[in-house]
Structures are given as C-alpha cells and as structure tokens.
Design a protein around this motif. Structure first.
Motif, PDB file in Angstrom:
ATOM      1  N   THR A  60      34.231  90.248  67.327  1.00 33.35           N
ATOM      2  CA  THR A  60      33.378  89.966  68.476  1.00 33.35           C
ATOM      3  C   THR A  60      32.217  89.089  68.046  1.00 33.35           C
ATOM      4  O   THR A  60      31.670  89.250  66.956  1.00 33.35           O
ATOM      5  N   GLU A  61      31.869  88.140  68.920  1.00 33.92           N
ATOM      6  CA  GLU A  61      30.692  87.298  68.728  1.00 33.92           C
ATOM      7  C   GLU A  61      29.713  87.559  69.864  1.00 33.92           C
ATOM      8  O   GLU A  61      30.108  87.649  71.035  1.00 33.92           O
TER       9      GLU A  61
ATOM     10  N   GLN B 175      24.025  88.448  60.423  1.00 31.13           N
ATOM     11  CA  GLN B 175      23.479  87.110  60.572  1.00 31.13           C
ATOM     12  C   GLN B 175      22.362  86.881  59.561  1.00 31.13           C
ATOM     13  O   GLN B 175      21.698  87.817  59.113  1.00 31.13           O
TER      14      GLN B 175
ATOM     15  N   GLU C 275      25.552  86.349  66.552  1.00 27.31           N
ATOM     16  CA  GLU C 275      25.963  87.443  65.677  1.00 27.31           C
ATOM     17  C   GLU C 275      27.481  87.614  65.698  1.00 27.31           C
ATOM     18  O   GLU C 275      28.122  87.343  66.717  1.00 27.31           O
ATOM     19  N   VAL C 276      28.015  88.055  64.571  1.00 33.14           N
ATOM     20  CA  VAL C 276      29.369  88.604  64.520  1.00 33.14           C
ATOM     21  C   VAL C 276      29.192  90.094  64.282  1.00 33.14           C
ATOM     22  O   VAL C 276      28.528  90.505  63.330  1.00 33.14           O
ATOM     23  N   ASN C 277      29.780  90.918  65.150  1.00 32.13           N
ATOM     24  CA  ASN C 277      29.450  92.337  65.111  1.00 32.13           C
ATOM     25  C   ASN C 277      30.546  93.266  64.630  1.00 32.13           C
ATOM     26  O   ASN C 277      30.280  94.418  64.295  1.00 32.13           O
TER      27      ASN C 277
ATOM     28  N   TRP D 153      36.367  84.186  58.899  1.00 33.12           N
ATOM     29  CA  TRP D 153      35.779  83.647  60.127  1.00 33.12           C
ATOM     30  C   TRP D 153      34.300  83.365  59.933  1.00 33.12           C
ATOM     31  O   TRP D 153      33.572  84.209  59.406  1.00 33.12           O
TER      32      TRP D 153
ATOM     33  N   SER E 184      29.532  86.362  59.655  1.00 31.18           N
ATOM     34  CA  SER E 184      30.869  85.912  59.263  1.00 31.18           C
ATOM     35  C   SER E 184      31.712  87.112  58.882  1.00 31.18           C
ATOM     36  O   SER E 184      31.229  88.246  58.816  1.00 31.18           O
TER      37      SER E 184
ATOM     38  N   GLY F 276      30.903  82.716  61.980  1.00 32.09           N
ATOM     39  CA  GLY F 276      30.355  82.873  63.313  1.00 32.09           C
ATOM     40  C   GLY F 276      29.848  81.561  63.889  1.00 32.09           C
ATOM     41  O   GLY F 276      29.344  80.706  63.159  1.00 32.09           O
ATOM     42  N   THR F 277      29.951  81.435  65.217  1.00 30.15           N
ATOM     43  CA  THR F 277      29.533  80.204  65.896  1.00 30.15           C
ATOM     44  C   THR F 277      28.353  80.430  66.838  1.00 30.15           C
ATOM     45  O   THR F 277      27.861  79.470  67.430  1.00 30.15           O
ATOM     46  N   GLN F 278      27.924  81.722  66.960  1.00 30.12           N
ATOM     47  CA  GLN F 278      26.834  82.015  67.888  1.00 30.12           C
ATOM     48  C   GLN F 278      25.753  82.830  67.170  1.00 30.12           C
ATOM     49  O   GLN F 278      25.462  82.579  66.014  1.00 30.12           O
TER      50      GLN F 278
ATOM     51  N   THR G 205      32.161  92.513  57.667  1.00 27.23           N
ATOM     52  CA  THR G 205      31.496  91.708  58.677  1.00 27.23           C
ATOM     53  C   THR G 205      30.057  91.521  58.225  1.00 27.23           C
ATOM     54  O   THR G 205      29.275  92.481  58.199  1.00 27.23           O
TER      55      THR G 205
END
Length: 310
Positions: free
Chosen positions: A111-112, A69, A96-98, A90, A76, A92-94, A66
């Motif tokens: 999770t985003e 950001q 953070e991807v955590n 994947w 991602s 990310g669209t926001q 993971t």
C-alpha cells in the motif's frame, strides 16, 4: 539412602507438573524505529540499520521489510537473502509505503499513502500485477492505511484509520463491504478507534487492533463483534496504542503496544493472550522505542507452520 514413599510420590507429582507447565518462549522479528530479530533466549540475533513499518521472515530465511519514509524517499520494500544480499522490490512513489505482504504466489501486496492512495500487488521484480485506488480520506496521508493483506479468495483487506473501518476490496478495487471499528456509544469518534490491522482467521473471523482506542476486537463472518480485549481485561494498562497483532496456530493472540515503555519502562511491548484473555507470555525491554509490527517466528524452538496471520 531411600526416600520415604510419600516424599517420592510428591516429587514425582512436582516434576510431572513442571513438565506440563513449560514456559512459553518465542523468537520474533520486530519492526519499528529499531529493526531486529530477537531470539528465544532473549538475545538479538540480527539487526537492520533502518526504521521499518512491516516485515516477514520467509521459510528459507529471506527477510522482507517495508522501510519507513525518509528525507530521500517515501518508503520502499526490500528483500534480504540469508547471505545478506539486499534487493529492492518496490520504491515508493508517494508519501509512505505502509505494508508489504508476501503471498503464496511469490508476489507482494503493497500500500502507498499520498495524494492518490493505492493498493498494488507486484512481482518479485516490481512488475505491477494488480493496482487500484483506496477509498479512504486523502487529506491526512499518514492516517490513510496500514496493514493491507490479501485473503485466500484473492480479495484484499485494508484498514483505513481515519475512516474508522477495515475495507474489503475485490481484485478490481470494488468495495465489497467494511467492518466498522467505532467504539460502542462513540458515534463522534472521540475515542479514535483507528484500525491498524485486519487479520482474517478461523471461520472468516477478522481480528482488528485499534490504536488510540486501546481495543482489540474480533468480528465474526457476519461483521458482528464477538470478542473484545481492553485494559480492563489485563493486569495493567498494557494496551497503549496497540498496532500489530498476530493470531497463532493455537488460537492465542500476540499484540504489540507501540507506546508501551514511554511512560512506564516496565510495561510489556508485546504480550500473548488466550481466547479467554489469560496472559501467557510477555516481552519488555525497558526502552522507550516501540515496536510497530512484528512476526512471531518460533514458539518453544519450533518454527510456526503455515502463513503468518498478522
């Protein structure tokens, strides 16, 4: 020359005891500002040129990371094959991807964090299979959630830092229950017991590492705290922002302290304790860069069996 009988017996006792008192060695994946695999010999065997938040080494050698950001994106999830080929799972669209947990079904639980915090379960090609909003605060994106995990019954655990609890969600996003990580006698959250991990293990116990509060707690199946580790139990102030944790097959617990090394370079970044809180292994590298999360891969040269409880 023949040794006296007493001396021979003494040597046999010493040699026999040493055979049973084998020093513990681990190899592990470290995620954080620096991403690497540390061998059991204390030498780095692999590195990745980006900061990461979570990671897994699969049985076939594939590595799932993971990514944190950056200026270009909100994080991602990538898969790196043993031959080094990297595949995007994947984007990310926001904010953070955590986390990104590989499941037995070949999917990934992600999770985003952002204006619309959410949990997703996606295929290896990024197809969304499950999606629902997380019931956490929305003001502070960075403090919304961390290591979400899918359980064997198909439900999900997600720690929500500024909500001071680990939330248990059904597959449709319904909130089933939550584990309150507020420290005793701290109703105003002054100690900031932010839950970072939620590790389901044993007979429906849940181990939680609480950052800033410098506590690790274990809840039983009824939601009661039955085990607590603090710095009072350790040789020094080793719990310094404890983030990641892992329950080993033998019941021992490995913990990483993200802030260890900043003030005291000799403080261990990772250490292993038994259920009776005896320290049996530790790792320190003298650097200020912390380990956000990790995975113990081998112990004494043997690959850990079963899914990683982390």
């Amino acid at each position: 020359m023949r040794l006296p009988l007493l001396l021979t017996a003494l040597l046999l006792v010493i040699l026999g005891n040493s055979a049973f008192a084998q020093e513990i060695t681990h190899s592990f994946l470290a995620c954080g500002e620096k991403t690497y695999i540390m061998g059991a010999d204390g030498k780095v065997s692999w590195t990745y040129p980006a900061a990461t938040r979570d990671g897994y080494v699969l049985d076939d050698g594939t590595i799932i990371l993971t990514l944190s950001q950056s200026k270009r994106n909100g994080g991602s999830v990538v898969s790196i094959a043993p031959d080094g080929q990297e595949t995007l799972i994947w984007q990310g669209t926001q904010s953070e991807v955590n986390s990104a947990q590989p499941t037995a079904d070949g999917t990934f639980v992600i999770t985003e964090a952002g204006d619309n915090p959410r949990l997703l379960e996606v295929s290896a090609t990024g197809k969304v299979i499950v999606e629902f909003p997380l019931a956490c605060q929305k003001k502070n994106h960075h403090m919304q959630t961390r290591m979400a995990r899918k359980l064997q019954d198909g439900t999900y655990l997600a720690p929500h830092l500024l909500d001071f609890a680990d939330y248990h969600y059904a597959r449709d996003g319904q909130l089933l229950d939550k584990l309150d990580t507020t420290a005793p006698n701290d109703p105003d959250h002054r100690i900031h017991t932010w839950p970072f991990t939620a590790i389901r293990h044993g007979e429906d116990h849940t181990l939680v590492c609480c950052t800033h509060g410098n506590r690790v707690v274990d809840f039983d199946a009824d939601g009661k705290i039955v085990w607590t580790l603090t710095n009072d139990d350790l040789p020094g102030n080793w719990l310094q922002d404890p983030c990641g944790g892992q329950v080993l097959p033998n019941g021992n617990i490995v913990i990483t302290s993200y802030a260890a090394g900043r003030a005291d370079p000799t403080a261990p970044k990772m250490f292993e304790v038994t259920p009776d809180k005896k320290v049996v292994w530790k790792y320190a590298d003298g650097q200020k860069v912390g380990i956000h999360h990790f995975q113990i891969i081998t112990t004494n040269g043997t690959r850990l069996a079963g899914p990683s409880l982390k």
